[in-house]
Write an enzyme that holds these catalytic residues in place. Structure first.
Site, mmCIF file in Angstrom:
data_model
loop_
_atom_site.group_PDB
_atom_site.id
_atom_site.type_symbol
_atom_site.label_atom_id
_atom_site.label_comp_id
_atom_site.label_asym_id
_atom_site.label_seq_id
_atom_site.Cartn_x
_atom_site.Cartn_y
_atom_site.Cartn_z
ATOM 1 N N HIS A 75 40.944 34.683 -11.684
ATOM 2 C CA HIS A 75 40.388 33.986 -12.847
ATOM 3 C C HIS A 75 41.208 34.329 -14.087
ATOM 4 O O HIS A 75 41.445 35.494 -14.381
ATOM 5 C CB HIS A 75 38.919 34.376 -13.061
ATOM 6 C CG HIS A 75 37.983 33.668 -12.123
ATOM 7 N ND1 HIS A 75 36.662 33.419 -12.411
ATOM 8 C CD2 HIS A 75 38.200 33.131 -10.896
ATOM 9 C CE1 HIS A 75 36.103 32.769 -11.400
ATOM 10 N NE2 HIS A 75 37.015 32.595 -10.472
ATOM 11 N N TYR A 204 29.025 32.769 -19.579
ATOM 12 C CA TYR A 204 27.984 33.648 -20.102
ATOM 13 C C TYR A 204 27.281 32.881 -21.221
ATOM 14 O O TYR A 204 27.941 32.450 -22.173
ATOM 15 C CB TYR A 204 28.602 34.933 -20.689
ATOM 16 C CG TYR A 204 29.247 35.849 -19.674
ATOM 17 C CD1 TYR A 204 30.528 35.577 -19.173
ATOM 18 C CD2 TYR A 204 28.602 36.993 -19.223
ATOM 19 C CE1 TYR A 204 31.128 36.433 -18.251
ATOM 20 C CE2 TYR A 204 29.196 37.852 -18.303
ATOM 21 C CZ TYR A 204 30.455 37.562 -17.816
ATOM 22 O OH TYR A 204 31.047 38.404 -16.904
ATOM 23 N N PRO A 296 25.056 44.777 -16.393
ATOM 24 C CA PRO A 296 26.134 44.001 -15.761
ATOM 25 C C PRO A 296 26.854 42.995 -16.661
ATOM 26 O O PRO A 296 27.792 42.338 -16.215
ATOM 27 C CB PRO A 296 25.427 43.292 -14.605
ATOM 28 C CG PRO A 296 23.983 43.315 -14.925
ATOM 29 C CD PRO A 296 23.731 44.484 -15.806
ATOM 30 N N LYS A 300 31.367 45.565 -15.401
ATOM 31 C CA LYS A 300 32.092 46.834 -15.402
ATOM 32 C C LYS A 300 31.641 47.862 -14.349
ATOM 33 O O LYS A 300 32.377 48.814 -14.073
ATOM 34 C CB LYS A 300 31.990 47.497 -16.787
ATOM 35 C CG LYS A 300 32.845 46.837 -17.848
ATOM 36 C CD LYS A 300 34.305 47.209 -17.697
ATOM 37 C CE LYS A 300 35.234 46.289 -18.445
ATOM 38 N NZ LYS A 300 35.735 45.144 -17.652
HETATM 39 P P1 RFL Z 1 26.182 52.075 -4.562
HETATM 40 O O1 RFL Z 1 26.746 50.716 -4.283
HETATM 41 O O2 RFL Z 1 24.826 52.179 -5.090
HETATM 42 O O3 RFL Z 1 26.298 52.886 -3.188
HETATM 43 C C1 RFL Z 1 25.689 54.150 -3.031
HETATM 44 C C2 RFL Z 1 25.447 54.399 -1.547
HETATM 45 O O4 RFL Z 1 24.909 55.710 -1.370
HETATM 46 C C3 RFL Z 1 23.842 55.646 -0.435
HETATM 47 N N1 RFL Z 1 22.926 56.778 -0.653
HETATM 48 C C4 RFL Z 1 22.898 57.890 0.134
HETATM 49 N N2 RFL Z 1 23.630 58.234 1.202
HETATM 50 C C5 RFL Z 1 23.345 59.428 1.785
HETATM 51 N N3 RFL Z 1 22.381 60.272 1.344
HETATM 52 C C6 RFL Z 1 21.627 59.950 0.266
HETATM 53 N N4 RFL Z 1 20.668 60.770 -0.151
HETATM 54 C C7 RFL Z 1 21.869 58.728 -0.396
HETATM 55 N N5 RFL Z 1 21.337 58.107 -1.474
HETATM 56 C C8 RFL Z 1 21.973 56.945 -1.615
HETATM 57 C C9 RFL Z 1 23.199 54.303 -0.686
HETATM 58 O O5 RFL Z 1 22.445 53.841 0.423
HETATM 59 C C10 RFL Z 1 24.430 53.433 -0.972
HETATM 60 O O6 RFL Z 1 24.930 52.822 0.190
HETATM 61 O O7 RFL Z 1 27.137 52.900 -5.546
HETATM 62 P P2 RFL Z 1 28.732 52.853 -5.721
HETATM 63 O O8 RFL Z 1 29.433 52.931 -4.384
HETATM 64 O O9 RFL Z 1 29.059 53.860 -6.763
HETATM 65 O O10 RFL Z 1 29.060 51.387 -6.275
HETATM 66 C C11 RFL Z 1 28.626 50.983 -7.547
HETATM 67 C C12 RFL Z 1 28.396 49.471 -7.577
HETATM 68 O O11 RFL Z 1 27.529 49.140 -6.519
HETATM 69 C C13 RFL Z 1 27.806 49.001 -8.924
HETATM 70 O O12 RFL Z 1 28.384 49.680 -10.003
HETATM 71 C C14 RFL Z 1 28.029 47.484 -9.141
HETATM 72 O O13 RFL Z 1 27.365 46.741 -8.167
HETATM 73 C C15 RFL Z 1 27.551 47.056 -10.529
HETATM 74 N N6 RFL Z 1 27.628 45.605 -10.756
HETATM 75 C C16 RFL Z 1 28.826 45.020 -11.124
HETATM 76 N N7 RFL Z 1 29.949 45.761 -11.251
HETATM 77 C C17 RFL Z 1 31.152 45.167 -11.560
HETATM 78 O O14 RFL Z 1 32.154 45.877 -11.696
HETATM 79 N N8 RFL Z 1 31.261 43.800 -11.734
HETATM 80 C C18 RFL Z 1 30.193 42.982 -11.614
HETATM 81 O O15 RFL Z 1 30.362 41.771 -11.708
HETATM 82 C C19 RFL Z 1 28.897 43.589 -11.321
HETATM 83 N N9 RFL Z 1 27.800 42.827 -11.195
HETATM 84 C C20 RFL Z 1 26.476 44.808 -10.614
HETATM 85 C C21 RFL Z 1 26.602 43.410 -10.842
HETATM 86 C C22 RFL Z 1 25.245 45.357 -10.240
HETATM 87 C C23 RFL Z 1 24.140 44.549 -10.102
HETATM 88 N N10 RFL Z 1 22.923 45.169 -9.702
HETATM 89 C C24 RFL Z 1 22.066 44.660 -8.728
HETATM 90 C C25 RFL Z 1 22.610 46.489 -10.178
HETATM 91 C C26 RFL Z 1 25.503 42.590 -10.716
HETATM 92 C C27 RFL Z 1 24.250 43.151 -10.374
HETATM 93 C C28 RFL Z 1 23.081 42.220 -10.285
HETATM 94 C C1 PHB Z 2 28.474 38.370 -10.383
HETATM 95 O O1 PHB Z 2 29.158 37.413 -9.955
HETATM 96 O O2 PHB Z 2 27.608 38.898 -9.681
HETATM 97 C C2 PHB Z 2 28.701 38.876 -11.748
HETATM 98 C C3 PHB Z 2 29.804 38.427 -12.465
HETATM 99 C C4 PHB Z 2 30.007 38.870 -13.776
HETATM 100 C C5 PHB Z 2 29.095 39.751 -14.344
HETATM 101 C C6 PHB Z 2 28.006 40.205 -13.613
HETATM 102 C C7 PHB Z 2 27.792 39.760 -12.313
HETATM 103 O O3 PHB Z 2 29.296 40.155 -15.625
#
Ligand code: RFL
Ligand code: PHB
Length: 403
Positions: A75, A204, A296, A300
């Site tokens: 993008h 956005y 989100p 980041k």
């Molecule tokens: P995760 O993905 O939460 O994975 C952690 C893992 O640890 C396990 N766990 C355990 N394992 C063993 N023993 C225990 N006691 C444990 N407790 C937990 C869990 O089961 C899990 O599998 O953390 P990680 O790997 O640090 O990754 C972080 C990302 O998942 C998170 O920062 C992003 O998803 C945030 N986020 C976004 N980030 C971006 O850079 N760009 C985006 O566009 C973006 N969009 C988003 C997002 C997060 C969202 N939500 C739902 C919070 C959009 C949304 C809606």
């Molecule tokens: C997504 O596609 O899930 C997404 C993209 C951009 C954002 C947050 C979530 O800032």
């Protein structure tokens, strides 16, 4: 009790844990991952969609880029719609050629899982009672239960990649860490559907009805979000209600061409800014959501997790290469500098684009806050320098060199 030995014990098989494990294994550094849930459960979480260049480069270094390079979409910009008026942020032009990659967290996690399996690296899925011991010593170990048996995992270092609700951060005594937190008075309701995206770039939207985001996973799969009050339940939001509300928040000409369809996933995520300082305690290191959370709005969260992985990976290579584990003591300081950038940007974007339905926001009357934010957005979107500030942060700050 079964005894296992490794160099790096990783808690959590989310994107942070899997990426770190893959990078280390490529350098001959042995690692074992302990994960609480099943692989399918991890893949069922629909989260991030936008990857910074630094993340993409790291995935390439891990050698897990084949499908991302084929199916991911580069993008070159995104839109911000502001009370119906659309402004394009051409990140490629504004940042001298930088872009972001649209490729879902689910896909990157699946690719990393498959690579880990192909390399016959050990992961204990569906483990329980994970506990970290003697983190302040040179011989820390992790205990856990798996398949009805008890395990002791001896290691040099423990890496907490276990997300916000994991055990790693809680292992650091409360008086040894400082936690910074801001909880927002709303959440994001996300919907995934097999419908073509409304636009080929993300949009956005700031509206009087609240924020909305139109994103995507592919040419045939869309991801949309709506700002909703914290007390709303996902069951209250039928697909019809979601699409109707989204149409009201998208700019008119986009609403007119929105293709709707049945949802394949729908969930509400609360919004939070959170940082734990420091991100290490003895030989325990926190990575990704275990140490910090961002709302989100700036895309980041996963990208900050990736820069933590990059920092720790480089330090571990140096530590093992030079036989001097003391270099690891630099981890938290280096990682936190970039984390705070991402935190500030995500907080700022969230403040500008959402509607705060509170009497008081940031220590001021709502009406005053709204005026400040409207003026802020107005200024930034109508000046090249302002757009450049947004674009520079959206593509991500460069990773620090570790020499
Ligand atoms: P995760 O993905 O939460 O994975 C952690 C893992 O640890 C396990 N766990 C355990 N394992 C063993 N023993 C225990 N006691 C444990 N407790 C937990 C869990 O089961 C899990 O599998 O953390 P990680 O790997 O640090 O990754 C972080 C990302 O998942 C998170 O920062 C992003 O998803 C945030 N986020 C976004 N980030 C971006 O850079 N760009 C985006 O566009 C973006 N969009 C988003 C997002 C997060 C969202 N939500 C739902 C919070 C959009 C949304 C809606
Ligand atoms: C997504 O596609 O899930 C997404 C993209 C951009 C954002 C947050 C979530 O800032």
């Amino acid at each position: 009790m079964n005894t296992l030995n490794t160099q790096v014990a990783i808690i959590g098989a989310g994107p942070s844990g899997l990426l770190l494990g893959q990078l280390l294994a490529k350098q001959g550094i042995d690692n074992i991952i302990v994960e609480r849930v099943s692989g399918e459960y991890v893949l069922g979480r629909i989260r991030a969609g936008i990857l910074e260049q630094g993340f993409v480069d790291l995935v390439r270094e891990a050698g897990v880029n084949e499908r991302m390079d084929k199916e991911g979409h580069v993008h070159e910009g995104f839109d911000i719609s502001y009370y119906g008026q659309v402004f394009n942020i051409n990140i490629k032009e504004l940042t001298e050629g930088k872009t972001v990659m649209c490729y879902g967290q689910t896909e990157i996690t699946r690719d990393l899982m498959e690579a880990r399996e192909a390399a016959a690296l050990t992961t204990y899925y569906e483990s329980s009672d994970t506990a970290i011991h003697d983190a302040k010593s040179d011989a820390p170990y992790v205990t856990f239960e798996h398949g009805g048996e008890s395990y002791r995992l001896n290691c040099d270092v423990v890496v907490g990649c276990d997300g916000f609700h994991g055990v790693s951060r809680q292992t650091i005594p409360a008086e040894q860490r400082t936690e910074h937190e801001r909880v927002y008075p709303f959440g994001w309701l996300g919907l995934l559907s097999d419908t073509p995206p409304v636009s080929d770039e993300l949009i956005y939207c700031k509206t009087k009805r609240g924020f909305a985001l139109a994103s995507m996973r592919s040419e045939t799969r869309s991801r949309y979000y709506l700002q909703v009050p914290l007390d709303h339940k996902v069951e209250e939001w039928t697909d019809e209600r979601f699409w109707e509300e989204l149409k009201k928040r998208l700019p008119e000409e986009m609403a007119a061409r929105l293709v709707t369809g049945p949802s394949i996933e729908k969930s509400i995520a609360p919004l939070r800014s959170f940082v734990c300082e420091p991100m290490q305690w003895g030989n325990l290191f926190l990575v990704g959501d275990a140490a910090h959370i961002v709302p989100p709005t700036g895309a980041k969260g996963l990208n900050l997790a990736a820069s933590d992985v990059a920092t720790l990976y480089k330090l571990l290579c140096k530590a093992y290469g030079e036989g001097d584990m003391s270099v690891l003591q630099r981890y938290s300081e280096i990682a936190l500098r970039r984390v705070w950038h991402g935190e500030r940007f995500s907080w700022w974007m969230s403040n500008m684009l959402h509607d705060f339905d509170e009497q008081e926001v940031g220590g001021m009357q709502k009406a005053t806050f709204d005026q400040f934010m409207t003026s802020e957005l107005d200024f930034f979107l109508n000046h090249q320098a302002g757009k450049q500030v947004i674009a520079t942060q959206y593509v991500g700050m460069p990773y620090e060199n570790i020499d």
